[in-house]
Write a protein that holds these residues in place. Structure first.
Motif, short mmCIF file in Angstrom:
data_model
loop_
_atom_site.label_atom_id
_atom_site.label_comp_id
_atom_site.label_asym_id
_atom_site.label_seq_id
_atom_site.Cartn_x
_atom_site.Cartn_y
_atom_site.Cartn_z
N ASP A 14 0.84 -1.18 0.00
CA ASP A 14 0.00 0.00 0.00
C ASP A 14 0.89 1.25 0.00
OD1 ASP A 14 0.23 1.12 2.91
OD2 ASP A 14 0.01 -1.06 3.12
N PRO A 15 0.33 2.38 -0.40
CA PRO A 15 1.12 3.62 -0.45
C PRO A 15 1.74 4.01 0.90
CG PRO A 15 -0.89 3.89 -1.70
CD PRO A 15 -0.99 2.55 -0.99
N ILE A 35 4.66 9.42 -1.61
CA ILE A 35 4.11 8.45 -2.55
C ILE A 35 2.59 8.55 -2.44
CG2 ILE A 35 3.85 6.00 -3.09
CD1 ILE A 35 6.62 6.92 -3.71
N THR A 36 1.92 8.80 -3.56
CA THR A 36 0.46 8.92 -3.53
C THR A 36 -0.24 7.75 -4.21
OG1 THR A 36 0.49 10.30 -5.52
CG2 THR A 36 0.55 11.44 -3.39
N ALA A 37 0.51 6.94 -4.95
CA ALA A 37 -0.04 5.72 -5.55
C ALA A 37 1.11 4.74 -5.70
CB ALA A 37 -0.67 6.01 -6.91
N PHE A 38 0.80 3.45 -5.47
CA PHE A 38 1.85 2.44 -5.56
C PHE A 38 1.23 1.06 -5.76
CE2 PHE A 38 4.65 -0.67 -3.55
CZ PHE A 38 5.80 -0.48 -4.29
N GLY A 39 1.75 0.30 -6.71
CA GLY A 39 1.33 -1.08 -6.92
C GLY A 39 1.07 -1.38 -8.38
N ALA A 40 1.00 -2.64 -8.70
CA ALA A 40 0.70 -3.12 -10.06
C ALA A 40 1.62 -2.49 -11.10
CB ALA A 40 -0.77 -2.85 -10.41
N GLY A 41 2.91 -2.40 -10.79
CA GLY A 41 3.88 -1.88 -11.75
C GLY A 41 3.78 -0.39 -11.99
N ALA A 42 3.26 0.34 -11.04
CA ALA A 42 3.12 1.79 -11.20
C ALA A 42 3.35 2.49 -9.86
CB ALA A 42 1.75 2.15 -11.74
N ALA A 43 3.75 3.75 -9.95
CA ALA A 43 3.93 4.55 -8.74
C ALA A 43 3.78 6.02 -9.10
CB ALA A 43 5.31 4.31 -8.13
N THR A 44 3.27 6.78 -8.15
CA THR A 44 3.19 8.23 -8.30
C THR A 44 3.85 8.86 -7.09
OG1 THR A 44 1.13 8.08 -9.54
CG2 THR A 44 1.67 10.22 -8.59
N LEU A 45 4.78 9.76 -7.38
CA LEU A 45 5.49 10.51 -6.35
C LEU A 45 5.11 11.98 -6.53
CD1 LEU A 45 9.07 10.11 -5.16
CD2 LEU A 45 8.43 12.32 -6.10
N GLU A 46 4.88 12.67 -5.42
CA GLU A 46 4.54 14.09 -5.49
C GLU A 46 5.35 14.87 -4.48
OE1 GLU A 46 0.35 14.65 -4.87
OE2 GLU A 46 -0.17 13.65 -6.76
#
Length: 146
Positions: A14-15, A35-46
């Protein structure tokens, strides 16, 4: 990053757990990254854009954009390859000057093998109204070090 499962790809994290791992990096804490999204081969950093993130013309410094790309690429790859990963290299193309309230690095795995992933990252600025503007694009190779 995620733990390796015995029968296949790593289990998703989880994020909040990904953020704990990011917080272990003193430089990430200094910049205020999250980190605002993480998992399934993807991530978002802000990160919230602060005055000290800017260069002499008022734009977000290219080094800050590169930092965000590097970490987002690696976290996305870790979501596909497992926790022990390192960036082997990446390139970044600056599309337009970065201005706004938030810098968002959205990365996703393009291809993953057993020990290597190719990852793409869009770097966007977000204004006070929530509108995104693409400011850079990065692509990199991340290797499993485990």
């Amino acid at each position: 990053m995620p733990a390796e499962t015995p029968t296949g790809p790593p289990a998703e994290l989880d994020p909040a757990l990904a953020q704990k791992i990011l917080d272990a990096q003193p430089f990430s804490r200094l910049l205020g990254a999250r980190i605002t999204a993480f998992g399934a081969g993807a991530a978002t950093l802000e990160l919230d854009i602060r005055e000290e993130h800017r260069q002499q013309n008022g734009y977000v410094h290219g080094g800050v954009l590169s930092y965000a790309a590097d970490n987002a690429l690696t976290f996305a790859a870790g979501a596909a390859l497992g926790p022990a990963v390192l960036t082997a290299g990446f390139s970044i193309q600056y599309v337009r000057p970065a201005v706004g309230a938030v810098l968002r690095a959205r990365a996703s795995v393009v291809h993953a093998g057993r020990r290597q992933a190719v990852v793409r990252c869009d770097l966007l600025t977000v204004d006070a109204a929530g509108a995104e503007t693409l400011c850079a694009v990065a692509q990199g190779t991340v290797l499993s070090s485990g």
